[in-house]
Design a protein around this motif. Structure first.
Motif, mmCIF file in Angstrom:
data_model
loop_
_atom_site.group_PDB
_atom_site.id
_atom_site.type_symbol
_atom_site.label_atom_id
_atom_site.label_comp_id
_atom_site.label_asym_id
_atom_site.label_seq_id
_atom_site.Cartn_x
_atom_site.Cartn_y
_atom_site.Cartn_z
ATOM 1 N N ARG A 1 0.604 -0.838 -0.296
ATOM 2 C CA ARG A 1 -0.234 0.237 0.240
ATOM 3 C C ARG A 1 0.735 1.440 0.071
ATOM 4 O O ARG A 1 0.754 2.571 -0.955
ATOM 5 C CB ARG A 1 -1.114 -0.192 1.142
ATOM 6 N N THR A 2 1.783 0.922 0.882
ATOM 7 C CA THR A 2 2.913 1.943 0.652
ATOM 8 C C THR A 2 3.269 2.759 -0.390
ATOM 9 O O THR A 2 3.874 4.188 -1.091
ATOM 10 C CB THR A 2 3.555 2.506 1.339
ATOM 11 N N GLY A 3 4.039 1.367 -0.812
ATOM 12 C CA GLY A 3 4.509 1.864 -2.323
ATOM 13 C C GLY A 3 3.653 1.637 -3.461
ATOM 14 O O GLY A 3 3.991 3.482 -3.907
ATOM 15 N N LEU A 4 2.292 1.931 -3.392
ATOM 16 C CA LEU A 4 1.340 2.281 -4.056
ATOM 17 C C LEU A 4 1.171 4.103 -4.308
ATOM 18 O O LEU A 4 1.126 4.618 -5.244
ATOM 19 C CB LEU A 4 0.173 1.273 -4.071
ATOM 20 N N GLU A 5 1.014 3.776 -2.930
ATOM 21 C CA GLU A 5 0.293 5.774 -3.024
ATOM 22 C C GLU A 5 1.635 6.545 -3.014
ATOM 23 O O GLU A 5 1.585 7.759 -4.073
ATOM 24 C CB GLU A 5 0.301 5.854 -1.331
ATOM 25 N N VAL A 6 2.535 6.189 -2.442
ATOM 26 C CA VAL A 6 3.793 7.456 -3.425
ATOM 27 C C VAL A 6 4.366 7.486 -4.406
ATOM 28 O O VAL A 6 4.377 8.767 -5.044
ATOM 29 C CB VAL A 6 5.608 6.170 -2.394
ATOM 30 N N ALA A 7 4.373 6.247 -5.239
ATOM 31 C CA ALA A 7 4.333 5.926 -6.417
ATOM 32 C C ALA A 7 3.134 7.100 -7.113
ATOM 33 O O ALA A 7 3.459 7.103 -8.084
ATOM 34 C CB ALA A 7 4.015 4.531 -6.978
#
Length: 231
Positions: free
Chosen positions: A180-186
């Motif tokens: 989730r963190t990776g997707l939202e940062v991206a």
């Protein structure tokens, strides 16, 4: 379907499933309590769109995916709500290799939130005072957590972005939090490159939405009954 065993007609065993379940689209509809679950789904989706519009009018930063949507509409002649719909179906294409199965809530999510957001934006103006804008931002975040609990608790299918997260989690073995963190940062980075709107509301949303949804989800999760063979 019932089956004959000897001379007896044996109905399939149905068991109560408390809490959230992972069911296919047909099993979701056969799991009962549709008189509550379907209205709850659509109330949640409409309120989610309202919460998005509240954060837009607060003008203090948007949720991560909405940073991307707000950047997209700077380059394509569509409304913010239409961008939400378009990106929802783009994300659904990623479900194919991930082998995620959509439900009625998945398609409804892709359509209703965007239409609700546009409708609310047409009615709601940006206030001049900072206090009113902060109130809109905070109210939007709280309402989004409430709306998430409503539509998820209806147990009629994940939203497109939720399914992308869980599908990547299952395929990569990475933790849900990390995915989730990776997707939202991206999406925030891409949105900012496109000229999207980020700010303190973006950070506050990222920190608060998980705990808020976790808090309210037990209030709205509808226990369902499914056949023992359902998945």
């Amino acid at each position: 379907m019932a089956r004959l065993v000897g001379m007896s007609l044996i109905a399939p065993t149905r068991v109560a499933r408390p809490g959230l379940t992972d069911l296919g689209p047909i099993a979701q509809l056969r799991a009962g309590r549709l008189g509550r679950r379907i209205p709850q789904l659509y109330v949640g989706l409409v309120l989610y769109g309202v919460s998005l519009a509240m954060m837009v009018r607060g003008d203090l930063g948007l949720a991560p995916w909405d940073v991307l949507h707000s950047g997209l509409i700077r380059h394509v002649p569509i409304t913010l709500g239409q961008a939400v719909v378009v990106m929802s179906f783009v994300v659904l294409l990623a479900w194919v290799p991930l082998r995620e199965t959509p439900g009625i809530g998945t398609i409804s999510n892709a359509l209703v939130i965007g239409f609700s957001a546009d409708g609310t934006l047409a009615l709601l103006d940006r206030p001049d005072g900072l206090a009113a804008r902060v109130a809109l931002m905070l109210g939007g975040i709280v309402l989004c957590g409430l709306a998430s609990g409503l539509y998820i608790g209806a147990q009629l299918g994940r939203g497109p972005r939720d399914g992308l997260m869980t599908g990547l989690h299952r395929r990569t073995g990475l933790s849900l939090r990390l995915v989730r963190t990776g997707l939202e940062v991206a999406v925030v980075v891409v949105g900012l490159v496109l000229g999207g709107v980020a700010g303190p509301g973006t950070l506050l949303y990222a920190l608060a939405i998980g705990p808020l949804t976790q808090l309210v989800l037990p209030w709205f999760t509808v226990d369902v009954e499914v056949s023992a063979s359902s998945r």
